[in-house]
Design a protein around this motif. Structure first.
Motif, PDB file in Angstrom:
ATOM      1  N   PRO A  30       0.827  -1.198   0.000  1.00 14.03           N
ATOM      2  CA  PRO A  30       0.000   0.000   0.000  1.00 14.03           C
ATOM      3  C   PRO A  30       0.866   1.255   0.000  1.00 14.03           C
ATOM      4  CG  PRO A  30       0.018  -0.981   2.178  1.00 14.03           C
ATOM      5  CD  PRO A  30       0.729  -1.938   1.281  1.00 14.03           C
ATOM      6  N   ARG A  31       0.536   2.162  -0.884  1.00 15.28           N
ATOM      7  CA  ARG A  31       1.371   3.328  -1.172  1.00 15.28           C
ATOM      8  C   ARG A  31       0.811   4.555  -0.450  1.00 15.28           C
ATOM      9  NH1 ARG A  31       1.902   3.776  -7.307  1.00 15.28           N
ATOM     10  NH2 ARG A  31       3.339   2.039  -6.943  1.00 15.28           N
ATOM     11  N   GLY A  32       1.506   4.989   0.584  1.00 13.83           N
ATOM     12  CA  GLY A  32       1.041   6.141   1.343  1.00 13.83           C
ATOM     13  C   GLY A  32       0.076   5.739   2.447  1.00 13.83           C
ATOM     14  N   ILE A  33       0.045   6.553   3.512  1.00 13.49           N
ATOM     15  CA  ILE A  33      -0.822   6.293   4.662  1.00 13.49           C
ATOM     16  C   ILE A  33      -1.761   7.467   4.854  1.00 13.49           C
ATOM     17  CG2 ILE A  33      -0.907   5.860   7.144  1.00 13.49           C
ATOM     18  CD1 ILE A  33       1.862   4.638   6.942  1.00 13.49           C
ATOM     19  N   VAL A  34      -3.054   7.181   4.978  1.00 17.84           N
ATOM     20  CA  VAL A  34      -4.079   8.202   5.169  1.00 17.84           C
ATOM     21  C   VAL A  34      -4.794   7.919   6.486  1.00 17.84           C
ATOM     22  CG1 VAL A  34      -6.171   9.280   4.264  1.00 17.84           C
ATOM     23  CG2 VAL A  34      -4.402   8.459   2.680  1.00 17.84           C
ATOM     24  N   LEU A  35      -4.896   8.931   7.324  1.00 23.61           N
ATOM     25  CA  LEU A  35      -5.690   8.845   8.541  1.00 23.61           C
ATOM     26  C   LEU A  35      -7.006   9.569   8.302  1.00 23.61           C
ATOM     27  CD1 LEU A  35      -6.317   8.497  11.587  1.00 23.61           C
ATOM     28  CD2 LEU A  35      -4.975  10.585  11.996  1.00 23.61           C
ATOM     29  N   THR A  36      -8.125   8.859   8.467  1.00 23.09           N
ATOM     30  CA  THR A  36      -9.431   9.500   8.368  1.00 23.09           C
ATOM     31  C   THR A  36      -9.982   9.746   9.759  1.00 23.09           C
ATOM     32  OG1 THR A  36     -11.748   9.240   7.689  1.00 23.09           O
ATOM     33  CG2 THR A  36     -10.478   7.221   7.953  1.00 23.09           C
ATOM     34  N   VAL A  37     -10.396  10.985  10.007  1.00 21.85           N
ATOM     35  CA  VAL A  37     -11.039  11.379  11.260  1.00 21.85           C
ATOM     36  C   VAL A  37     -12.465  11.751  10.903  1.00 21.85           C
ATOM     37  CG1 VAL A  37     -10.963  12.895  13.269  1.00 21.85           C
ATOM     38  CG2 VAL A  37      -8.832  12.273  12.086  1.00 21.85           C
ATOM     39  N   ALA A  38     -13.424  10.924  11.301  1.00 24.21           N
ATOM     40  CA  ALA A  38     -14.796  11.118  10.839  1.00 24.21           C
ATOM     41  C   ALA A  38     -15.758  10.339  11.717  1.00 24.21           C
ATOM     42  CB  ALA A  38     -14.927  10.681   9.373  1.00 24.21           C
ATOM     43  N   GLY A  39     -17.033  10.382  11.342  1.00 24.26           N
ATOM     44  CA  GLY A  39     -18.042   9.618  12.047  1.00 24.26           C
ATOM     45  C   GLY A  39     -18.203   8.241  11.434  1.00 24.26           C
ATOM     46  N   SER A  40     -18.729   7.324  12.233  1.00 28.77           N
ATOM     47  CA  SER A  40     -18.986   5.966  11.761  1.00 28.77           C
ATOM     48  C   SER A  40     -20.376   5.886  11.140  1.00 28.77           C
ATOM     49  CB  SER A  40     -18.877   4.992  12.936  1.00 28.77           C
ATOM     50  OG  SER A  40     -19.274   3.701  12.562  1.00 28.77           O
ATOM     51  N   ASP A  41     -20.477   5.254   9.976  1.00 28.22           N
ATOM     52  CA  ASP A  41     -21.754   5.057   9.294  1.00 28.22           C
ATOM     53  C   ASP A  41     -22.133   3.582   9.402  1.00 28.22           C
ATOM     54  OD1 ASP A  41     -23.874   4.715   7.572  1.00 28.22           O
ATOM     55  OD2 ASP A  41     -22.827   5.414   5.780  1.00 28.22           O
ATOM     56  N   SER A  42     -23.144   3.275  10.220  1.00 23.29           N
ATOM     57  CA  SER A  42     -23.527   1.878  10.397  1.00 23.29           C
ATOM     58  C   SER A  42     -24.042   1.256   9.108  1.00 23.29           C
ATOM     59  CB  SER A  42     -24.599   1.762  11.492  1.00 23.29           C
ATOM     60  OG  SER A  42     -25.724   2.583  11.210  1.00 23.29           O
ATOM     61  N   GLY A  43     -24.511   2.082   8.178  1.00 24.38           N
ATOM     62  CA  GLY A  43     -24.950   1.564   6.880  1.00 24.38           C
ATOM     63  C   GLY A  43     -23.804   1.256   5.933  1.00 24.38           C
ATOM     64  N   GLY A  44     -22.607   1.727   6.239  1.00 21.69           N
ATOM     65  CA  GLY A  44     -21.406   1.345   5.496  1.00 21.69           C
ATOM     66  C   GLY A  44     -21.099   2.136   4.246  1.00 21.69           C
ATOM     67  N   GLY A  45     -21.930   3.110   3.887  1.00 20.42           N
ATOM     68  CA  GLY A  45     -21.698   3.799   2.616  1.00 20.42           C
ATOM     69  C   GLY A  45     -20.837   5.034   2.704  1.00 20.42           C
ATOM     70  N   ALA A  46     -20.846   5.691   3.859  1.00 20.31           N
ATOM     71  CA  ALA A  46     -20.128   6.956   4.012  1.00 20.31           C
ATOM     72  C   ALA A  46     -19.284   6.898   5.278  1.00 20.31           C
ATOM     73  CB  ALA A  46     -21.128   8.115   4.059  1.00 20.31           C
ATOM     74  N   GLN A  60     -27.594   4.675  11.311  1.00 18.43           N
ATOM     75  CA  GLN A  60     -28.127   5.150  10.043  1.00 18.43           C
ATOM     76  C   GLN A  60     -28.136   4.039   9.012  1.00 18.43           C
ATOM     77  OE1 GLN A  60     -25.665   7.705   7.376  1.00 18.43           O
ATOM     78  NE2 GLN A  60     -24.213   7.806   9.085  1.00 18.43           N
ATOM     79  N   ASN A  61     -28.954   4.250   8.006  1.00 19.32           N
ATOM     80  CA  ASN A  61     -28.998   3.372   6.842  1.00 19.32           C
ATOM     81  C   ASN A  61     -29.280   4.238   5.627  1.00 19.32           C
ATOM     82  OD1 ASN A  61     -31.777   3.929   6.965  1.00 19.32           O
ATOM     83  ND2 ASN A  61     -32.198   2.042   8.117  1.00 19.32           N
ATOM     84  N   THR A  62     -29.728   3.660   4.525  1.00 18.53           N
ATOM     85  CA  THR A  62     -29.908   4.451   3.301  1.00 18.53           C
ATOM     86  C   THR A  62     -31.076   5.431   3.412  1.00 18.53           C
ATOM     87  OG1 THR A  62     -31.358   2.786   2.282  1.00 18.53           O
ATOM     88  CG2 THR A  62     -28.976   2.584   1.896  1.00 18.53           C
ATOM     89  N   THR A  63     -31.965   5.243   4.394  1.00 20.30           N
ATOM     90  CA  THR A  63     -33.111   6.144   4.526  1.00 20.30           C
ATOM     91  C   THR A  63     -32.817   7.342   5.411  1.00 20.30           C
ATOM     92  OG1 THR A  63     -34.035   4.951   6.427  1.00 20.30           O
ATOM     93  CG2 THR A  63     -34.694   4.206   4.220  1.00 20.30           C
ATOM     94  N   GLY A  64     -31.722   7.313   6.173  1.00 15.89           N
ATOM     95  CA  GLY A  64     -31.392   8.468   6.990  1.00 15.89           C
ATOM     96  C   GLY A  64     -30.696   8.110   8.279  1.00 15.89           C
ATOM     97  N   VAL A  65     -30.420   9.144   9.072  1.00 18.41           N
ATOM     98  CA  VAL A  65     -29.742   9.008  10.361  1.00 18.41           C
ATOM     99  C   VAL A  65     -30.790   9.096  11.460  1.00 18.41           C
ATOM    100  CG1 VAL A  65     -28.036  10.011  11.929  1.00 18.41           C
ATOM    101  CG2 VAL A  65     -27.640  10.055   9.457  1.00 18.41           C
ATOM    102  N   SER A  66     -30.838   8.083  12.313  1.00 18.86           N
ATOM    103  CA  SER A  66     -31.819   8.079  13.399  1.00 18.86           C
ATOM    104  C   SER A  66     -31.220   8.518  14.721  1.00 18.86           C
ATOM    105  CB  SER A  66     -32.450   6.694  13.540  1.00 18.86           C
ATOM    106  OG  SER A  66     -31.456   5.702  13.770  1.00 18.86           O
ATOM    107  N   SER A  67     -29.905   8.413  14.871  1.00 23.01           N
ATOM    108  CA  SER A  67     -29.285   8.796  16.139  1.00 23.01           C
ATOM    109  C   SER A  67     -27.796   9.050  15.950  1.00 23.01           C
ATOM    110  CB  SER A  67     -29.490   7.691  17.183  1.00 23.01           C
ATOM    111  OG  SER A  67     -28.964   8.063  18.435  1.00 23.01           O
ATOM    112  N   VAL A  68     -27.264   9.991  16.723  1.00 25.93           N
ATOM    113  CA  VAL A  68     -25.835  10.321  16.701  1.00 25.93           C
ATOM    114  C   VAL A  68     -25.307  10.310  18.124  1.00 25.93           C
ATOM    115  CG1 VAL A  68     -24.097  12.063  16.142  1.00 25.93           C
ATOM    116  CG2 VAL A  68     -26.058  11.747  14.629  1.00 25.93           C
ATOM    117  N   LEU A  69     -24.195   9.621  18.334  1.00 28.01           N
ATOM    118  CA  LEU A  69     -23.535   9.577  19.636  1.00 28.01           C
ATOM    119  C   LEU A  69     -22.105  10.080  19.475  1.00 28.01           C
ATOM    120  CD1 LEU A  69     -23.605   8.744  22.648  1.00 28.01           C
ATOM    121  CD2 LEU A  69     -22.783   6.491  21.928  1.00 28.01           C
TER     122      LEU A  69
END
Length: 486
Positions: free
Chosen positions: A218-234, A260-269
């Motif tokens: 793997p070429r280069g290292i990227v750290l992502t700082v973000a929220g978790s998407d339980s639906g897996g798309g974002a 969340q899923n494809t229909t929306g976000v129901s809760s954020v922690l």
């Protein structure tokens, strides 16, 4: 019978990576100090104007900086100064000293470099026991007049015939260096592209990252700082898919959990800020991260602690996707967090990637066309973003135009609009793709272009998963043989 072969080259320091040559401008030591934080491997002190005492004084300061940053320190042409400073070596021009004398006085443990302009001169330098050759001019340069340039093809012609490293020199910048590296240059020598920059540290970082383009995957290292998407798309999941499928190594720090899923976000922690800081430190204290990609942060505390940790670790390549709302409309960034982002995080960003609604909220402007996008990009640049990419997908034109502003010029990236409701994760994945290509050694314009092509294909190949806005197809976009990424 076994035969022991001693390779004397391995007992000497090698020359590779970013090779910085000093200029004659003011604040030299200060500018060099900034540049050395950006990944310089070798510093060559070149001074044809100052008197000997001043050269010695400046040389001592430069040597101390090089020692602190573990950078090799080379003196240009002045063998006496090199010996006084106990420099790591000396570099000679074709008419600036006898290599045999230099080698005898330096001894076997020091570096000897020789400037060359042809294969014949390079072979002669190698025969004179040079440790490396400077070769050029590769491109036209403003520092000195040259009768002709060698181009990347000149480097390629040398590589099969020399056993010692080649340092390409002459007119090299961030954007024209890739062909030189692909031709086989072990190092690139740069002067004005770094030392004339308003931000020498960032300019050096941009060029030093280019060397990743020849690294294994793997070429280069990227750290992502973000929220978790339980639906897996974002979010974190979409980011790591993008980074891995495009060939880099992905690490993560989770700022919030979502249901969340494809229909929306129901809760954020949201994750406690102290724990987010621990995640970031754990990664950056251990892994040589090249680029940080920022997505959903949720709270002002998380936004502030991220800015604090990025500054503490000296991260210069930060791609910020200012996530504010989910595809279904749920708020993902608190109002107070927006103020912290504008004040503390945007000034740390190498690239800011808002869509039109996000750019409107950040600037207070109304955007209805590309002219409005350009105006907003200027405003965001004035807030401190080094580069701004405003995404035009929310406008209604048949062609989707994204506009990149680097503080001097605008570049437009246009692709046909793909009519699809399966666009969940487009912003996260585009920013992650750009961060990945940057980490792999692609200059910013090329990274944006490749990221744009990737996300366009990801939307094109999206499958109708779920009952709402389905995710983009990261896998097929990365592997589509009919439209290979450049």
């Amino acid at each position: 019978m076994l035969k022991l072969v001693v390779d004397r080259c391995k007992n000497k320091p090698c020359v590779e990576g970013l090779y910085l040559i000093t200029d004659h401008g003011e604040r030299l030591v200060e500018r060099v100090a900034e540049a050395l934080t950006g990944g310089v491997s070798v510093l060559q002190y070149r001074d044809k104007m100052r008197d000997p005492e001043e050269r010695l004084a400046i040389g001592m300061q430069l040597k101390e900086l090089c020692s602190r940053h573990q950078v090799k320190f080379i003196i240009n042409d002045d063998l006496d100064l090199a010996l006084k400073l106990d420099a790591d070596g000396v570099h000679l021009g074709q008419e600036d000293g006898d290599p045999a004398v230099a080698r005898a006085l330096l001894g076997p443990g020091k570096l000897l470099g020789i400037s060359t302009h042809s294969l014949e001169e390079a072979l002669a330098a190698q025969a004179a026991h040079a440790d490396y050759v400077g070769f050029g001019a590769i491109y036209p340069t403003g520092t000195k007049e040259v009768p002709e340039t060698c181009g990347p093809e000149g480097v390629a012609a040398l590589k099969g015939k020399l056993r010692i490293p080649v340092v390409a020199i002459g007119g090299i910048t961030r954007d024209n260096a890739p062909p030189v590296l692909e031709a086989g240059a072990d190092a690139v020598a740069v002067i004005s592209a770094i030392l004339s920059s308003r931000n020498p540290a960032l300019a050096a970082t941009e060029i030093s990252l280019l060397f990743n383009r020849n690294a294994p995957h793997p070429r280069g290292i990227v750290l992502t700082v973000a929220g978790s998407d339980s639906g897996g798309g974002a979010g974190i999941q979409g980011d790591l898919k993008t980074i891995s499928l495009l060939g880099s190594y992905g690490a993560s720090a989770i700022a919030a959990l979502t249901a969340q899923n494809t229909t929306g976000v129901s809760s954020v922690l949201p994750v406690p800020a102290e724990f987010l800081a621990e995640q970031i430190d754990a990664v950056l204290d251990d892994l040589p991260v090249h680029v940080v990609k920022v997505g959903m942060l949720s709270t002002p505390e998380n936004t502030a602690v991220l800015a604090e940790r990025l500054s503490a670790h000296g991260m210069k390549m930060v791609v910020v996707d200012p996530v504010m709302t989910a595809k279904g409309g749920a708020a993902l960034l608190e109002d107070e967090a927006l103020a912290v982002m504008k004040k503390r995080l945007i000034p740390l960003s190498y690239l800011l990637t808002p869509n039109v609604p996000e750019a409107e909220r950040l600037t207070g402007l109304t955007i209805t066309d590309p002219a409005g996008m350009e105006l907003a990009a200027r405003a965001l640049h004035l807030m401190g973003a080094k580069n701004v990419l405003i995404k035009g997908g929310h406008l209604t034109d048949g062609m989707v135009t994204d506009i990149l502003y680097d503080g001097n010029a605008f570049t437009r990236f246009t692709a046909p609009r793909v009519l699809s409701r399966n666009t969940h994760g487009t912003g996260c994945s585009l920013a992650s793709a750009i961060a990945t290509f940057l980490a792999q050694g692609e200059p910013l314009p090329g990274a944006v272009l490749r990221g744009k092509l990737f996300i366009t294909k990801a939307i094109k190949f999206a499958q109708p998963l779920g009952h709402g806005h389905g995710p983009v197809n990261h896998y097929q976009a990365a592997r589509d043989p009919s439209e290979p990424l450049p």
